[in-house]
Design a protein around this motif. Structure first.
Motif, PDB file in Angstrom:
ATOM      1  N   TRP A 282     -36.225  23.925 -31.350  1.00 24.78           N
ATOM      2  CA  TRP A 282     -35.569  23.131 -32.387  1.00 24.78           C
ATOM      3  C   TRP A 282     -34.705  22.085 -31.690  1.00 24.78           C
ATOM      4  O   TRP A 282     -33.925  22.404 -30.791  1.00 24.78           O
ATOM      5  CB  TRP A 282     -34.711  24.065 -33.249  1.00 24.78           C
ATOM      6  N   LYS A 283     -34.865  20.834 -32.100  1.00 23.78           N
ATOM      7  CA  LYS A 283     -34.199  19.759 -31.360  1.00 23.78           C
ATOM      8  C   LYS A 283     -32.901  19.292 -32.021  1.00 23.78           C
ATOM      9  O   LYS A 283     -32.766  19.341 -33.244  1.00 23.78           O
ATOM     10  CB  LYS A 283     -35.140  18.561 -31.229  1.00 23.78           C
ATOM     11  N   VAL A 284     -31.990  18.845 -31.151  1.00 21.54           N
ATOM     12  CA  VAL A 284     -30.754  18.243 -31.649  1.00 21.54           C
ATOM     13  C   VAL A 284     -31.046  16.775 -31.943  1.00 21.54           C
ATOM     14  O   VAL A 284     -31.608  16.059 -31.113  1.00 21.54           O
ATOM     15  CB  VAL A 284     -29.640  18.357 -30.586  1.00 21.54           C
ATOM     16  N   GLY A 285     -30.708  16.346 -33.178  1.00 25.10           N
ATOM     17  CA  GLY A 285     -31.011  14.969 -33.575  1.00 25.10           C
ATOM     18  C   GLY A 285     -29.972  13.990 -33.065  1.00 25.10           C
ATOM     19  O   GLY A 285     -30.291  12.891 -32.606  1.00 25.10           O
ATOM     20  N   ALA A 286     -28.693  14.369 -33.163  1.00 22.87           N
ATOM     21  CA  ALA A 286     -27.612  13.473 -32.732  1.00 22.87           C
ATOM     22  C   ALA A 286     -26.506  14.325 -32.132  1.00 22.87           C
ATOM     23  O   ALA A 286     -26.329  15.490 -32.514  1.00 22.87           O
ATOM     24  CB  ALA A 286     -27.091  12.672 -33.926  1.00 22.87           C
ATOM     25  N   GLY A 287     -25.756  13.769 -31.170  1.00 23.84           N
ATOM     26  CA  GLY A 287     -24.676  14.527 -30.543  1.00 23.84           C
ATOM     27  C   GLY A 287     -25.239  15.557 -29.597  1.00 23.84           C
ATOM     28  O   GLY A 287     -26.279  15.368 -28.989  1.00 23.84           O
ATOM     29  N   GLU A 288     -24.562  16.698 -29.498  1.00 23.69           N
ATOM     30  CA  GLU A 288     -25.042  17.718 -28.580  1.00 23.69           C
ATOM     31  C   GLU A 288     -24.941  19.100 -29.219  1.00 23.69           C
ATOM     32  O   GLU A 288     -24.403  19.257 -30.326  1.00 23.69           O
ATOM     33  CB  GLU A 288     -24.237  17.688 -27.292  1.00 23.69           C
ATOM     34  N   PHE A 289     -25.518  20.114 -28.497  1.00 24.11           N
ATOM     35  CA  PHE A 289     -25.514  21.481 -29.017  1.00 24.11           C
ATOM     36  C   PHE A 289     -24.373  22.277 -28.363  1.00 24.11           C
ATOM     37  O   PHE A 289     -23.701  21.797 -27.451  1.00 24.11           O
ATOM     38  CB  PHE A 289     -26.884  22.127 -28.736  1.00 24.11           C
ATOM     39  N   ILE A 290     -24.164  23.441 -28.870  1.00 24.96           N
ATOM     40  CA  ILE A 290     -23.155  24.354 -28.312  1.00 24.96           C
ATOM     41  C   ILE A 290     -23.437  24.589 -26.816  1.00 24.96           C
ATOM     42  O   ILE A 290     -24.591  24.841 -26.448  1.00 24.96           O
ATOM     43  CB  ILE A 290     -23.238  25.704 -29.048  1.00 24.96           C
ATOM     44  N   ASN A 291     -22.409  24.489 -25.964  1.00 26.13           N
ATOM     45  CA  ASN A 291     -22.638  24.752 -24.536  1.00 26.13           C
ATOM     46  C   ASN A 291     -21.871  26.002 -24.091  1.00 26.13           C
ATOM     47  O   ASN A 291     -21.072  26.557 -24.854  1.00 26.13           O
ATOM     48  CB  ASN A 291     -22.284  23.515 -23.707  1.00 26.13           C
ATOM     49  N   PRO A 292     -22.169  26.500 -22.904  1.00 24.86           N
ATOM     50  CA  PRO A 292     -21.567  27.762 -22.457  1.00 24.86           C
ATOM     51  C   PRO A 292     -20.036  27.741 -22.484  1.00 24.86           C
ATOM     52  O   PRO A 292     -19.390  28.768 -22.725  1.00 24.86           O
ATOM     53  CB  PRO A 292     -22.082  27.901 -21.017  1.00 24.86           C
ATOM     54  N   ARG A 293     -19.453  26.540 -22.236  1.00 23.23           N
ATOM     55  CA  ARG A 293     -17.989  26.454 -22.245  1.00 23.23           C
ATOM     56  C   ARG A 293     -17.440  26.719 -23.653  1.00 23.23           C
ATOM     57  O   ARG A 293     -16.429  27.400 -23.827  1.00 23.23           O
ATOM     58  CB  ARG A 293     -17.539  25.067 -21.764  1.00 23.23           C
ATOM     59  N   ASP A 294     -18.172  26.209 -24.680  1.00 21.55           N
ATOM     60  CA  ASP A 294     -17.764  26.472 -26.068  1.00 21.55           C
ATOM     61  C   ASP A 294     -17.756  27.974 -26.322  1.00 21.55           C
ATOM     62  O   ASP A 294     -16.901  28.503 -27.032  1.00 21.55           O
ATOM     63  CB  ASP A 294     -18.735  25.821 -27.052  1.00 21.55           C
ATOM     64  N   MET A 295     -18.723  28.656 -25.709  1.00 21.68           N
ATOM     65  CA  MET A 295     -18.839  30.091 -25.896  1.00 21.68           C
ATOM     66  C   MET A 295     -17.629  30.808 -25.297  1.00 21.68           C
ATOM     67  O   MET A 295     -16.985  31.626 -25.957  1.00 21.68           O
ATOM     68  CB  MET A 295     -20.118  30.621 -25.212  1.00 21.68           C
ATOM     69  N   SER A 296     -17.337  30.441 -24.057  1.00 18.41           N
ATOM     70  CA  SER A 296     -16.278  31.185 -23.379  1.00 18.41           C
ATOM     71  C   SER A 296     -14.895  30.845 -23.922  1.00 18.41           C
ATOM     72  O   SER A 296     -13.978  31.662 -23.852  1.00 18.41           O
ATOM     73  CB  SER A 296     -16.351  30.936 -21.866  1.00 18.41           C
ATOM     74  N   THR A 297     -14.739  29.633 -24.487  1.00 19.12           N
ATOM     75  CA  THR A 297     -13.408  29.245 -24.996  1.00 19.12           C
ATOM     76  C   THR A 297     -13.261  29.503 -26.489  1.00 19.12           C
ATOM     77  O   THR A 297     -12.285  29.100 -27.096  1.00 19.12           O
ATOM     78  CB  THR A 297     -13.134  27.755 -24.718  1.00 19.12           C
ATOM     79  N   TYR A 298     -14.288  30.109 -27.081  1.00 15.80           N
ATOM     80  CA  TYR A 298     -14.243  30.363 -28.538  1.00 15.80           C
ATOM     81  C   TYR A 298     -13.971  29.063 -29.300  1.00 15.80           C
ATOM     82  O   TYR A 298     -13.190  29.006 -30.226  1.00 15.80           O
ATOM     83  CB  TYR A 298     -13.183  31.407 -28.905  1.00 15.80           C
ATOM     84  N   ALA A 299     -14.643  27.963 -28.845  1.00 17.87           N
ATOM     85  CA  ALA A 299     -14.362  26.644 -29.407  1.00 17.87           C
ATOM     86  C   ALA A 299     -14.744  26.569 -30.883  1.00 17.87           C
ATOM     87  O   ALA A 299     -15.814  27.046 -31.268  1.00 17.87           O
ATOM     88  CB  ALA A 299     -15.130  25.589 -28.622  1.00 17.87           C
ATOM     89  N   PRO A 300     -13.910  25.990 -31.738  1.00 17.30           N
ATOM     90  CA  PRO A 300     -14.251  25.816 -33.153  1.00 17.30           C
ATOM     91  C   PRO A 300     -15.104  24.557 -33.345  1.00 17.30           C
ATOM     92  O   PRO A 300     -14.633  23.559 -33.882  1.00 17.30           O
ATOM     93  CB  PRO A 300     -12.875  25.706 -33.818  1.00 17.30           C
ATOM     94  N   VAL A 301     -16.332  24.610 -32.839  1.00 18.12           N
ATOM     95  CA  VAL A 301     -17.221  23.458 -32.978  1.00 18.12           C
ATOM     96  C   VAL A 301     -18.441  23.871 -33.802  1.00 18.12           C
ATOM     97  O   VAL A 301     -18.793  25.050 -33.869  1.00 18.12           O
ATOM     98  CB  VAL A 301     -17.677  22.927 -31.600  1.00 18.12           C
ATOM     99  N   ALA A 302     -19.071  22.885 -34.442  1.00 18.64           N
ATOM    100  CA  ALA A 302     -20.217  23.184 -35.302  1.00 18.64           C
ATOM    101  C   ALA A 302     -21.294  22.124 -35.144  1.00 18.64           C
ATOM    102  O   ALA A 302     -20.993  20.960 -34.876  1.00 18.64           O
ATOM    103  CB  ALA A 302     -19.789  23.255 -36.768  1.00 18.64           C
ATOM    104  N   VAL A 303     -22.548  22.574 -35.291  1.00 12.15           N
ATOM    105  CA  VAL A 303     -23.685  21.653 -35.335  1.00 12.15           C
ATOM    106  C   VAL A 303     -24.305  21.816 -36.721  1.00 12.15           C
ATOM    107  O   VAL A 303     -24.568  22.933 -37.167  1.00 12.15           O
ATOM    108  CB  VAL A 303     -24.705  22.000 -34.227  1.00 12.15           C
TER     109      VAL A 303
END
Ligand code: ADP
Ligand code: MG
Length: 648
Positions: free
Chosen positions: A383-404
Motif C-alpha cells: 500500500w503506497k503513501v500518496g503524499a507526505g510520509e509514513f510512520i517511522n521507527p522513531r515515531d514508534m519509540s517516541t510514542y509520537a502522536p502522528v497520523a496518516v
C-alpha cells in the motif's frame, strides 16, 4: 417397338377414413408408349386424380403392379421414388401449386435445385423456358402478380425444367378461361411433338378430344380406350428418354435452403421476431450474466492479488477462545509479532490494533476506524503513501502522536485543495499531527472501503487510545512463497506454545482466494442455469413456430416432393429454417448481452468479457435450433407427397 414406358396391371387403390375403407380404383390395367398424347376422362369423383397420383409416384397403389420403363416401382425406396419424380415426371396441376413466396423464375428452378444443377445453369434454363412460354418479362413476378393462364405456364415451365419426359397434367385447364385453356392445350400439343409423353386428366370431352388417345374412367374402372391417331414423334421420344437424367443426385444447395428459410421467415416477420426474442433473451442473458459474474470474481481476485500472495494473516480465534484469566479476551499481543519475526522465512510481521473513533478537524466530525500499526505496514500490504510520509521507527519509540489518513478520511475532513499535511486532527479528543496521506486502495475483498481509515503508530495507539493490548491481526509476509505452508505451521506452533492454548488462527491468501473463487463459481453456475432455462423457453418457441410453419406449408412441401425433393431435402430445409432463427437470435443475443455488459461497465460495475460464454451461448442457441427444429422438420419430411399436395 420397345416396351411401354408406363404399364399398369390390375391396380387398385383403397382409402381408409378411420374404420371405413373405400376402394376408389378397381383393377386398372393400362399401357402407355413413349411419345403418346393421352387424355384420361371421367366425371368428378371417378378416380382420375387418384390414378394420376399413382402414375406420378406421388402415391402407392393398394395392390397391382406398376412398371415404369419395365421396372417395378413398388420396390423403390422413398429416395428412388423422389429421383423418379425428379428425372422422369413433370406435373401440371389444376391450381398451379406454385410456391407463393417465390418468383416465377425461382418456382421454375425448384426441380433443378433438387437435381443438383448449378445456380447459374438453372437460372439460365428457367429464363429460357419462361421466355419460350412468353413470360420473359414476368421472371420476377410472384404467383399472385400473375394471371391464371400465366401461372399455369409457369407451372408448365417447371414441369419441363428437369426434362419432363412424362408430363402429368391434372385438369390443367380447369381453372382457366377458354382462351388460356386453349393456349395450354396448344403448349401440351407442341411438347408432345417435341417428344414428351403427355397424360392429361380432364372431365371435359372437348379438351379430351384434342388428345390422340382417349381413356374413359367411370367409378374407378376403364370403360373405354380409343386411339385416334398414332404418336406424333416417336423418334424424338426415344431421344428425349436418353437425353434426360442427371449426374449424382447431390444434396440440394445449403445456400439455397438458407435463402428459402430467410424468405419464409420474412413472410411472417412479426411471428419470426417474437420467436427470435425468446432466443435473444436467452443468449443475451447468458452472455451478460457471465460477463458480470466473471467481472465481479476477477475484481475481487485482483484485490486479493494486489495484497500480495505471500501473506499470512494471524487472528484471534474467537471460536476456540474460552476466556482467559480475569475474563480478558486479550489473545494476540504486539509481542507475538516480534516473536513471529524470529521464525525462519518471515520477512515482516505487522500487527494492527483497530478501534472505531471520531476524528475531528475544525468543526467537522467523522467516524472512522483508527488503525495502530508499524512502519512495515506499507511494505507488507503493498500500500503506497500518496503524499507526505509514513510512520517511522522513531515515531514508534517516541510514542509520537502522528497520523496518516486514508483517502476517504482526507476527503471528508479537508476541502478540495487544502493540504492535510502538518495539520492537527483530534482523534478521540487527542491531537494528532498529520504526516501523510495514503494513495487510494478502493474496496477490499469484503466490499469494505479500505481508504476509510486513520493509521497511527501502534505504540502511541496502545498507550493512549486503545487502552487494551490486544492486536486485531498480524499480517505476516514470508520470503519464499513456496515454503508458505511450512512457515504457517511453524507460526501456529509458536503461538500455541506462547499462549498455551489454541486461541489463534492463520489464514493464507491462497485459501481466501480459493474460497472466493469457489463461491463466485457457484454463483456463476446459478446465473448460467437461469440463463439456460430462458434459452430452453426460447427453444420451445422455435419448435412451436416450426410446427406452425410446417402445417401451414404442407402443400408447398407436397409441391417440392412432386418436383423431386428427397426426404432429407425437406428435413434439411426446415432444419435450416430453425437454425436460421436461432442463429440470428443467437447473434442478436450476443450483441445485446455484450451491450448490456458495456452499459453496466459504464455504470461502474466490474465487467469481464471472455470469449467462452459468447461461444457457448451461440453454440447453445444453435443446438437449441437443431434439437427443437428436428421434430417438426422430420414430420414434414415424412409426409406422403399426395397427402401433402391435397392439404388445404
Ligand atoms: P377425380 O379426380 O376423378 O375427381 P379423385 O381421384 O379425386 O376423383 O377421387 C376419387 C374418389 O376417392 C372420390 O370419391 C374421393 O372422395 C375419394 N378420395 C380421394 N382422395 C381421398 C382421400 N385422401 N381419402 C379418402 N377418400 C379419397
Ligand atoms: Mg381430380
Amino acid at each position: 417397338m420397345a416396351s411401354p414406358v408406363v404399364s399398369l396391371k390390375d391396380i387398385t387403390k383403397t382409402y381408409h377414413n378411420g374404420d371405413i375403407a373405400v376402394e376408389v380404383l378397381h383393377g386398372i390395367s393400362l399401357d402407355i408408349e413413349a411419345g403418346e398424347f393421352v387424355a384420361i376422362i371421367g366425371q368428378s369423383g371417378s378416380g382420375k386424380s387418384t390414378l394420376m397420383n399413382i402414375l406420378g409416384c406421388l402415391d402407392q397403389p393398394t395392390s397391382g403392379d406398376y412398371l415404369l420403363d419395365g421396372e417395378h416401382v413398388s420396390g423403390f425406396t422413398a429416395d428412388a421414388l423422389a429421383a423418379l419424380r425428379r428425372r422422369t415426371f413433370g406435373f401440371v396441376f389444376q391450381n398451379y401449386n406454385l410456391i407463393p413466396t417465390a418468383s416465377a423464375q425461382e418456382n421454375v428452378e425448384v426441380p433443378a435445385v433438387y437435381a443438383g444443377l448449378s445456380l447459374r445453369d438453372r437460372q439460365e434454363r428457367a429464363e429460357t423456358l419462361l421466355t419460350s412460354l412468353k413470360l420473359g418479362d414476368r421472371l420476377d413476378h410472384r404467383p399472385n402478380q400473375l394471371s391464371g393462364g400465366q401461372q399455369q405456364r409457369v407451372s408448365i415451365a417447371r414441369a419441363l425444367m428437369n426434362g419432363g419426359r412424362i408430363i402429368l397434367a391434372d385438369e390443367p385447364t380447369g381453372a382457366l378461361d377458354s382462351q388460356s385453356g386453349e393456349d395450354v392445350m396448344a403448349l401440351l400439343r407442341k411438347m408432345n411433338e417435341d417428344g414428351h409423353t403427355i397424360i392429361v386428366i380432364t372431365h371435359s370431352r372437348e379438351i379430351a378430344e384434342q388428345a390422340d388417345r382417349l381413356i374413359e374412367l367411370r367409378d374407378g374402372r376403364i370403360i373405354s380406350d380409343r386411339t385416334k391417331k398414332g404418336r406424333s414423334n416417336p423418334e424424338a421420344a426415344g431421344v428425349l428418354a436418353r437425353q434426360m437424367g442427371e449426374g449424382a443426385a447431390a444434396l440440394a444447395d445449403v445456400s439455397e435452403a438458407v435463402k428459402m428459410a430467410v424468405r419464409a421467415l420474412r413472410a411472417n416477420l412479426f411471428r419470426t421476431i417474437l420467436t427470435l426474442l425468446g432466443i435473444v433473451i436467452g443468449v443475451g442473458s447468458v452472455v451478460a450474466m457471465l460477463a458480470i459474474g466473471t467481472g465481479a470474481q476477477n475484481s475481487v481476485l485482483d484485490r486479493i492479488s494486489s495484497m500480495g500472495s505471500n501473506l499470512l494473516i494471524v487472528r484471534p480465534n474467537m471460536a476456540n477462545f474460552r476466556g482467559g484469566e480475569g475474563g480478558s479476551i486479550v489473545s494476540l499481543v504486539p509481542a507475538d509479532a516480534d516473536a513471529i519475526l524470529e521464525v525462519p522465512n518471515v520477512a515482516f510481521a505487522v500487527p494492527e490494533m483497530t478501534s472505531t473513533v471520531t476524528v475531528r478537524y475544525g468543526n467537522i466530525d467523522y467516524q472512522t476506524t483508527v488503525n495502530g500499526t508499524v512502519p512495515q505496514f506499507t511494505e507488507a500490504k503493498s500500500w503506497k503513501v500518496g503524499a507526505g510520509e509514513f510512520i517511522n521507527p522513531r515515531d514508534m519509540s517516541t510514542y509520537a502522536p502522528v497520523a496518516v489518513l486514508g483517502q476517504t478520511v482526507a476527503k471528508k475532513l479537508f476541502a478540495d485543495g487544502e493540504s492535510p499535511l502538518g495539520k492537527y486532527v483530534l482523534v478521540s479528543k487527542i491531537p494528532f499531527q498529520i504526516i501523510g496521506v495514503m494513495s487510494e486502495m478502493g474496496a477490499g475483498p469484503g466490499g469494505n472501503d479500505q481508504d476509510d481509515t486513520v493509521l497511527i503508530p501502534l505504540t502511541t495507539g496502545s498507550n493512549r487510545l486503545f487502552g487494551q493490548r490486544n492486536v486485531r491481526t498480524i499480517t505476516v509476509q514470508v520470503e519464499d512463497g513456496s515454503a508458505i505452508d511450512a512457515t504457517q505451521t511453524a507460526i501456529q506452533g509458536l503461538l500455541d506454545q506462547r499462549h498455551k492454548r489454541e486461541d489463534t488462527q492463520i489464514v493464507n491468501m491462497a485459501s481466501i482466494r480459493e474460497a472466493v473463487t469457489e463461491t463466485s463459481n457457484t454463483l456463476k453456475l446459478f446465473l448460467a442455469a437461469v440463463a439456460a432455462i430462458s434459452l430452453l423457453v426460447g427453444g420451445i418457441g422455435v419448435m412451436n413456430i416450426m410446427l406452425v410453419s410446417v402445417s401451414e406449408r404442407t402443400r408447398e412441401i407436397g409441391v417440392r416432393m412432386a418436383t423431386g425433393a428427397r426426404q432429407r431435402d425437406i428435413l434439411l430445409q426446415f432444419l435450416i429454417e430453425a437454425l436460421v432463427v436461432s442463429a440470428v437470435g443467437g447473434a442478436i443475443g450476443v450483441v445485446a448481452g455484450l451491450g448490456t455488459g458495456v452499459l453496466a461497465k459504464a455504470l461502474g460495475a466490474p465487467i469481464s468479457f471472455t470469449l467462452g460464454p459468447v461461444v457457448l451461448a451461440f453454440a447453445c442457441s444453435f443446438l437449441t435450433g437443431l434439437v427443437f427444429g428436428y421434430l417438426p422438420a422430420r414430420n414434414a419430411s415424412r409426409l406422403q407427397p399426395a397427402v401433402a399436395l391435397s392439404s388445404e
